[in-house]
Design a protein around this motif. Structure first.
Motif, PDB file in Angstrom:
ATOM      1  N   ARG A 153      61.555 112.621  40.595  1.00 21.31           N
ATOM      2  CA  ARG A 153      61.078 112.172  39.294  1.00 21.31           C
ATOM      3  C   ARG A 153      62.211 111.486  38.532  1.00 21.31           C
ATOM      4  O   ARG A 153      63.380 111.848  38.674  1.00 21.31           O
ATOM      5  N   ILE A 154      61.844 110.516  37.706  1.00 21.37           N
ATOM      6  CA  ILE A 154      62.814 109.789  36.887  1.00 21.37           C
ATOM      7  C   ILE A 154      62.337 109.796  35.447  1.00 21.37           C
ATOM      8  O   ILE A 154      61.195 109.430  35.150  1.00 21.37           O
ATOM      9  N   PHE A 155      63.235 110.214  34.547  1.00 16.92           N
ATOM     10  CA  PHE A 155      62.937 110.234  33.122  1.00 16.92           C
ATOM     11  C   PHE A 155      63.895 109.278  32.402  1.00 16.92           C
ATOM     12  O   PHE A 155      64.992 108.992  32.893  1.00 16.92           O
ATOM     13  N   GLY A 156      63.496 108.804  31.239  1.00 21.49           N
ATOM     14  CA  GLY A 156      64.362 107.905  30.488  1.00 21.49           C
ATOM     15  C   GLY A 156      64.130 108.001  28.990  1.00 21.49           C
ATOM     16  O   GLY A 156      63.081 108.460  28.541  1.00 21.49           O
ATOM     17  N   ARG A 157      65.128 107.571  28.227  1.00 22.28           N
ATOM     18  CA  ARG A 157      65.010 107.513  26.775  1.00 22.28           C
ATOM     19  C   ARG A 157      66.126 106.626  26.229  1.00 22.28           C
ATOM     20  O   ARG A 157      67.158 106.422  26.880  1.00 22.28           O
ATOM     21  N   ASN A 158      65.918 106.106  25.035  1.00 21.79           N
ATOM     22  CA  ASN A 158      66.946 105.292  24.389  1.00 21.79           C
ATOM     23  C   ASN A 158      68.124 106.162  23.975  1.00 21.79           C
ATOM     24  O   ASN A 158      67.943 107.298  23.534  1.00 21.79           O
ATOM     25  N   GLY A 159      69.326 105.602  24.104  1.00 20.47           N
ATOM     26  CA  GLY A 159      70.526 106.303  23.666  1.00 20.47           C
ATOM     27  C   GLY A 159      71.137 105.623  22.456  1.00 20.47           C
ATOM     28  O   GLY A 159      70.596 104.651  21.917  1.00 20.47           O
ATOM     29  N   CYS A 167      72.220 101.309  24.682  1.00 25.07           N
ATOM     30  CA  CYS A 167      72.286 102.396  25.665  1.00 25.07           C
ATOM     31  C   CYS A 167      70.894 102.834  26.082  1.00 25.07           C
ATOM     32  O   CYS A 167      69.991 102.935  25.254  1.00 25.07           O
ATOM     33  N   TYR A 168      70.747 103.076  27.372  1.00 24.81           N
ATOM     34  CA  TYR A 168      69.530 103.720  27.889  1.00 24.81           C
ATOM     35  C   TYR A 168      69.957 104.834  28.821  1.00 24.81           C
ATOM     36  O   TYR A 168      70.841 104.656  29.670  1.00 24.81           O
ATOM     37  N   GLU A 169      69.360 105.997  28.640  1.00 21.30           N
ATOM     38  CA  GLU A 169      69.759 107.186  29.394  1.00 21.30           C
ATOM     39  C   GLU A 169      68.694 107.541  30.416  1.00 21.30           C
ATOM     40  O   GLU A 169      67.526 107.744  30.064  1.00 21.30           O
ATOM     41  N   LEU A 170      69.074 107.593  31.676  1.00 19.62           N
ATOM     42  CA  LEU A 170      68.172 108.011  32.747  1.00 19.62           C
ATOM     43  C   LEU A 170      68.474 109.447  33.156  1.00 19.62           C
ATOM     44  O   LEU A 170      69.619 109.907  33.041  1.00 19.62           O
ATOM     45  N   ALA A 171      67.444 110.143  33.635  1.00 19.19           N
ATOM     46  CA  ALA A 171      67.621 111.506  34.154  1.00 19.19           C
ATOM     47  C   ALA A 171      66.885 111.616  35.481  1.00 19.19           C
ATOM     48  O   ALA A 171      65.717 111.226  35.582  1.00 19.19           O
ATOM     49  N   VAL A 172      67.581 112.120  36.497  1.00 21.64           N
ATOM     50  CA  VAL A 172      66.980 112.318  37.827  1.00 21.64           C
ATOM     51  C   VAL A 172      67.118 113.780  38.199  1.00 21.64           C
ATOM     52  O   VAL A 172      67.987 114.495  37.685  1.00 21.64           O
ATOM     53  N   GLU A 173      66.238 114.247  39.092  1.00 23.39           N
ATOM     54  CA  GLU A 173      66.284 115.652  39.497  1.00 23.39           C
ATOM     55  C   GLU A 173      67.647 115.984  40.134  1.00 23.39           C
ATOM     56  O   GLU A 173      68.181 115.199  40.914  1.00 23.39           O
TER      57      GLU A 173
END
Length: 411
Positions: A153-159, A167-173
């Motif tokens: 899964r991949i999540f994201g949000r503005n930083g 900035c854009y922040e990604l999150a991976v398992e």
């Protein structure tokens, strides 16, 4: 006062002047902060610059009127801060890829669901870029260049901006091997975030920047205001849904908690109330209807002015009925333009608030409460009463929203 509370005061200042020329320095002062700190706070709390927030809020208001009202486009444009009808059409077309008429006939934002979700342990990495437009896609491409076979899964949000870069922040398992592969790459400030559970309002949208922006506006500015929930601590984020190695859809996550306003809602039996009312239609209908009633009382029964304690307002489209509660019977002359209206006796759902907030929001909130608790509404329209504290406390005003219920509760 904490930082979040100060920021809300700046937001309130902007919202009150949304369709005017807004002095951002004064907006910062309203939140007891500096202009530069206000800029930073906007990125932290909304993911947008101040000007982008104002632009999207104006557009959101205009789109709401286009979809829900029959007002002319020129009137909507000027009321929402646009210089002309043509300017409004340009912004609508740019944001939705539709003309205002096409947007009016299009389907509304998809369904919002509220569920408890567990977000897995993740690796969070920040991606910086000189341009904000398309930064999400740039970040995803950089991730897949480093880890082309990533299956999770991949999540994201503005930083928050840094050194003039967006900035854009990604999150991976989480995977220890991924930590090594992300290190010394285009991604920076890599951190491990532990698994957590929370309640989210979620909606799914196509991978289209305009639709994504409108969906977030809908969640924050319409759904949240009239739902059973308020925003909880924590930031929003998005999850990317892939099909055939392409992002097809996004799930938007907004952390929420049940609102406490429901403590102010009750079901009461009303024996019937009488109001002296006047009805008007048009842009100034509410003011004109109220003035007609008060002018009549001032002229015919001036001694009653000091005893008026409760006011009545009901709206249907651009038509308003306004009046005051009668403590004793009254005979009206023919062609007075007024009438004595009796509110039907029966069981009502009633929301009480000690402020004169937007009654439309509270009507929608009460309507949601009725549905959630298994009641059925009567056909009579909702109405609002305002009770003043009298000469002893003229500033104490209690607003009550009333919706009549059918006599039998649904099983």
């Amino acid at each position: 006062m904490d930082k979040s509370a100060r920021f809300k005061q700046s937001i309130a200042f902007i919202e009150e002047r949304l369709y005017e020329d807004i002095n951002l320095g004064q907006a910062a002062q309203a939140g007891y902060t500096s202009l530069m700190q206000l800029y930073r706070d906007f990125y932290t709390y909304t993911g947008h610059s101040v000007k982008e927030y104002i632009r999207k809020r104006r557009l959101s208001g205009a789109l709401g009127l286009i979809r829900a009202s029959q007002r002319p486009l020129a009137e909507i444009a000027y009321s929402c801060g646009y210089s002309s009808q043509q300017a409004l059409c340009k912004y609508v077309k740019s944001a939705t890829h539709m003309t205002p008429l096409e947007y009016q006939k299009s389907e509304a934002i998809g369904q919002v669901t509220v569920t408890a979700e567990t977000i897995p342990k993740t690796l969070r990495a920040k991606f910086y870029h000189p341009k904000q437009y398309g930064i999400e896609q740039q970040a995803l491409e950089a991730l897949h260049f480093l880890i082309p076979e990533y299956p999770g899964r991949i999540f994201g949000r503005n930083g928050q901006q840094r050194d003039g870069l967006f900035c854009y922040e990604l999150a991976v398992e989480y995977d220890a091997d991924l930590l090594d592969r992300l290190a010394d790459s285009t991604f920076q400030e890599i951190k491990v975030a532990q698994e957590f559970s929370s309640t989210f309002a979620k909606t799914t949208v196509r991978n289209d920047e305009a639709e994504i922006g409108l969906a977030w506006d809908y969640l924050y500015l319409k759904w949240l205001r009239t739902s059973m929930f308020v925003q909880d601590d924590g930031r929003y984020f998005e999850e990317y849904i892939y099909k055939s190695r392409k992002v097809r859809k996004l799930i938007l996550y907004l952390p929420v908690k049940r609102r406490t306003d429901y403590d102010k809602i009750s079901v009461n039996f009303c024996a019937g109330l009488e109001f002296l009312v006047s009805s008007r239609e048009g842009d100034q209908a509410e003011e004109e209807a109220s003035a007609a009633v008060m002018n009549y009382i001032s002229w015919h029964t001036p001694e009653a002015i000091s005893t008026v304690r409760e006011f009545y307002v009901a709206q249907k489209g651009l038509s308003y009925t306004c009046g005051v509660r009668l403590e004793q019977a009254i005979e009206l002359p023919i062609n007075s333009g007024l009438e004595v209206m009796r509110v039907a006796a029966g069981r009502y759902a009633m929301l009480e608030c000690s402020s004169c907030s937007d009654r439309g929001v509270f009507i929608a909130l009460l309507d949601t409460w009725i549905q959630e608790h298994g009641w059925s509404k009567d056909e009579l329209p909702a109405f609002t009463t305002y009770e003043t504290g009298g000469q002893g406390d003229p500033d104490a005003i209690i607003m009550r929203v009333w919706i009549k219920l059918k006599d039998v509760k649904n099983g």
